[in-house]
Design a protein around this motif. Structure first.
Motif, short mmCIF file in Angstrom:
data_model
loop_
_atom_site.label_atom_id
_atom_site.label_comp_id
_atom_site.label_asym_id
_atom_site.label_seq_id
_atom_site.Cartn_x
_atom_site.Cartn_y
_atom_site.Cartn_z
N HIS A 47 5.12 27.81 -0.08
CA HIS A 47 5.41 28.34 -1.13
C HIS A 47 6.96 28.90 -0.99
O HIS A 47 7.45 29.18 0.07
CB HIS A 47 4.71 29.48 -1.77
N GLY A 105 8.26 39.57 -2.34
CA GLY A 105 9.02 39.39 -3.60
C GLY A 105 8.42 39.86 -4.85
O GLY A 105 7.07 40.45 -4.56
N GLU A 152 3.64 41.47 -8.14
CA GLU A 152 3.86 42.01 -6.63
C GLU A 152 2.38 41.95 -5.78
O GLU A 152 1.30 42.15 -6.50
CB GLU A 152 4.33 43.70 -6.60
N TYR A 189 7.63 37.94 -7.72
CA TYR A 189 7.43 36.71 -8.75
C TYR A 189 6.41 35.83 -8.29
O TYR A 189 5.96 34.60 -8.70
CB TYR A 189 8.66 35.95 -9.26
N ALA A 234 2.67 37.59 -3.03
CA ALA A 234 3.52 36.89 -2.08
C ALA A 234 4.88 37.98 -1.83
O ALA A 234 4.94 39.13 -2.56
CB ALA A 234 4.15 35.47 -2.46
N ALA A 244 9.63 32.52 -2.49
CA ALA A 244 9.54 33.82 -2.99
C ALA A 244 10.91 34.46 -3.32
O ALA A 244 12.05 34.00 -2.74
CB ALA A 244 8.78 34.74 -1.96
N ARG A 300 3.80 33.39 -5.71
CA ARG A 300 4.21 32.33 -5.06
C ARG A 300 4.63 31.04 -5.88
O ARG A 300 4.27 30.77 -6.78
CB ARG A 300 2.91 31.90 -4.54
#
Length: 197
Positions: free
Chosen positions: A63, A84, A79, A86, A82, A65, A88
């Motif tokens: 993924h 960041g 949150e 937004y 992953a 991020a 995965r």
């Protein structure tokens, strides 16, 4: 602004699924806010604005991020899924709509223009470290070391306690206690040698 060739190299070295995600995010940001600069920080692409951290992106095995630096003020609700804000990101379809990203980008830029610094969640203070019995006994027998010990900040005492407690052998623990008493008597923190490097 010119693009950083290190970011080009970063994207080129990622798995095939991540390249279009990272390229799209990069193009979107530069196309909307030409004053944003890019660099590499902590081995990942970072975007900065007026010298302030703005956002970062990364790609992992399965993924990608992306997130804005001001995570508390610009929350998305994803949150924790992953790194960041937004979740995965596994393909372009998992990105939020461009309008959502650009609206958040505009808010982040406005906060920097206004001189606002990102807020961080307040941390709960850690409890006082439990002093290992051998160290407690040695401190009780040395008034000068005990006085300096009590004057140390909690984090400094915790470092010493953890260091002594992590010793696996009795001989090693005894050496750690002896060194702790010697350094504490001199008012030195555990890693005092590296403080002024």
């Amino acid at each position: 602004m010119p693009r950083d060739p290190r970011v080009d190299a970063y994207i080129a070295a990622r798995n095939d699924f991540a390249k279009p995600i990272l390229t799209h995010l990069r193009d979107l940001i530069h196309g909307h806010a030409p004053a944003v600069e890019e660099t590499i920080k902590w081995s990942m692409p970072f975007f900065t604005y007026k010298g302030q951290s703005l956002a970062n992106m990364a790609a992992f095995k399965e993924h990608a991020a992306f997130g804005f630096w001001d995570r508390l003020e610009l929350q998305t609700g994803k949150e924790g899924d992953a790194m960041g804000q937004y979740g995965r990101l596994t393909d372009i379809a998992t990105l939020p709509p461009d309008k959502v990203l650009l609206d958040t980008l505009d808010r982040a830029l406005a906060k920097i223009d206004a001189g606002e610094k990102p807020k961080r969640a307040a941390r709960e203070p850690k409890p006082e470290a439990e002093v290992p019995p051998a160290l407690a006994e040695a401190l009780a027998a040395d008034e000068e070391a005990a006085a300096n010990w009590n004057a140390f900040p909690p984090g400094c005492r915790r470092e010493y306690c953890d260091w002594v407690a992590e010793a696996k052998r009795d001989e090693t623990r005894a050496k750690c206690v002896a060194q702790t008493i010697e350094q504490t008597r001199a008012g030195k923190k555990l890693n005092w040698k590296y403080e002024n490097c």
